[in-house]
Enzyme design. Structure first.
Site, mmCIF file in Angstrom:
data_model
loop_
_atom_site.group_PDB
_atom_site.id
_atom_site.type_symbol
_atom_site.label_atom_id
_atom_site.label_comp_id
_atom_site.label_asym_id
_atom_site.label_seq_id
_atom_site.Cartn_x
_atom_site.Cartn_y
_atom_site.Cartn_z
ATOM 1 N N TYR A 1 -18.862 -17.412 19.999
ATOM 2 C CA TYR A 1 -19.442 -15.810 20.298
ATOM 3 C C TYR A 1 -19.197 -14.256 19.691
ATOM 4 O O TYR A 1 -19.616 -13.952 18.501
ATOM 5 C CB TYR A 1 -19.425 -15.998 21.978
ATOM 6 C CG TYR A 1 -20.381 -15.154 22.637
ATOM 7 C CD1 TYR A 1 -21.598 -14.565 22.206
ATOM 8 C CD2 TYR A 1 -19.468 -13.682 23.139
ATOM 9 C CE1 TYR A 1 -22.446 -13.433 22.366
ATOM 10 C CE2 TYR A 1 -19.827 -12.624 23.681
ATOM 11 C CZ TYR A 1 -21.181 -12.632 22.928
ATOM 12 O OH TYR A 1 -22.244 -11.137 23.400
ATOM 13 N N LYS B 1 -21.342 -12.813 16.806
ATOM 14 C CA LYS B 1 -21.153 -11.254 17.048
ATOM 15 C C LYS B 1 -21.334 -10.391 16.240
ATOM 16 O O LYS B 1 -21.728 -9.383 15.760
ATOM 17 C CB LYS B 1 -21.161 -11.070 18.470
ATOM 18 C CG LYS B 1 -22.458 -11.229 19.677
ATOM 19 C CD LYS B 1 -23.495 -11.509 19.611
ATOM 20 C CE LYS B 1 -24.158 -9.975 20.194
ATOM 21 N NZ LYS B 1 -25.039 -9.701 20.118
#
Length: 373
Positions: A155, A159
């Site tokens: 994650y 990002k």
């Protein structure tokens, strides 16, 4: 400014829906296209029943489908990209997260260039900045300090790389002329009505005699209300379309917080839910250094078993760091460049969220009553 149109990806999500609600109040907006892989029936109905003169087009499609994205972007003035897979627990396969968060963003940027969309706003995350260590203390950090996550967990990594792609695309030449202008917003932990994280916390507590789980007793965060994050996206859309403001915004990233008090994640959950009889877990908690060491051991076991079995640790080092750190940021740069001021006060945000939690409690009671009949 002349009439314009906006595509919102992830429009069926927690943040995406709030952005769409605020877009409905924008002057000269002629069309909103709401895109998601799947819309719940109630969300789809909500979009179709909006009382507005603005054209609302509901699109269900995969962000990995480049042809579909190009069609979705045709004739659009601004793209607000919120679609993402959020997972810090390791449950969702790494490749799935990388595909949606990174490859999907790259696909959308290319679609914007091919369809000559001039403005792109990326919903990033404070996770792209860290925290990298539970020992590190960041209080009211800012953009000039250039904090960057070093985690390889899917994650924060996806990002971070997606944000880099968005900011690097600023200044790209569009297919029929003109230039792509981009910016990224890095909200803190987002709370508010329909928060999936708060919903899970409350539902779990309802099954445990209203005792809230211990998720971040040793943290210091500055959570941000979903309505204020949505408002920052609206201001960014205005800013990139304004010839006077746009030069200061292009290629920039902004931390988005509000006036919610600095507090631990556990304190936030308790403050929002105590009206309904919830109480914090008073049992003894392991200190963060020991949790971190245990997480390392669990990750090692997971790695050793990976050739024959997919073992998902109950927690990992990234999660321990995230929920055990002092990591807060100021919104002064967004205030300066975007004209951002929180739209909703802490007191109002607290009340709205607490009232929504009350509906979850009521639904739970009704479910129990139905089962007992």
């Amino acid at each position: 400014m002349p009439g314009w149109s906006c595509l919102v990806t992830g429009a069926g999500g927690f943040l995406g829906q709030r952005i769409v609600q605020l877009l409905m109040q924008e002057k000269d907006l002629e069309e909103i296209r709401v895109l998601d892989k799947f819309f719940r029936p109630e969300t789809r109905e909500q979009f179709f029943n909006l009382d507005t003169n603005i054209k609302v087009t509901v699109l269900e499609g995969d962000i990995l489908d480049t042809q579909y994205l190009r069609k979705a972007c045709q004739g659009i003035s601004v793209v607000i990209h919120t679609a993402a897979v959020i997972d810090v627990t390791g449950v969702i396969p790494r490749q799935t997260i990388l595909d949606v968060n990174l490859k999907g963003t790259q696909n959308l940027l290319e679609a914007c260039i091919q369809a000559s969309v001039p403005a792109f706003i990326f919903s990033s995350s404070v996770d792209v900045a860290g925290p990298n260590s539970y020992k590190e203390i960041i209080l009211n950090g800012n953009e000039e300090e250039h904090h960057e996550s070093i985690w390889s967990d899917p994650y924060p990594y996806s990002k971070k790389m997606a944000e880099k792609a968005v900011l690097a695309a600023n200044g790209s030449m569009l297919k029929i002329g003109g230039t792509l202008h981009t910016c990224a917003l890095r909200p803190m932990y987002i709370y508010g009505e329909r928060s999936p994280f708060i919903s899970n916390t409350i539902i779990t507590a309802l099954k445990n005699k209203n005792i809230l789980g211990c998720t971040g007793k040793f943290s210091t965060a500055n959570p941000v209300y979903v309505g204020n994050v949505a408002w920052a996206h609206i201001l960014a859309a205005r800013g990139l379309r304004d010839p006077k403001k746009s030069p200061n915004i292009q290629g920039e990233f902004y931390y988005i917080s509000d006036d919610t008090p600095h507090q631990s994640y556990d304190d936030l959950n308790y403050t929002l839910s105590k009206e309904w009889g919830f109480c914090p877990d008073s049992s003894w908690s392991l200190p963060v250094p020991l949790l971190y060491w245990l997480a390392f051991m669990l990750e090692t076991v997971s790695f050793l078993l990976s050739p024959i079995y997919r073992f998902i640790p109950p927690f990992n080092r990234h999660l321990v760091t995230l929920t055990g750190s002092t990591f807060t940021f100021s919104y002064k740069k967004a205030q300066r460049d975007l004209g951002y001021e929180p739209l909703v006060s802490w007191e109002e945000a607290k009340q709205k969220t607490s009232e929504w939690i009350g509906t979850l409690v009521e639904q739970h009671r009704e479910t129990l009553d139905t089962k007992s009949q």
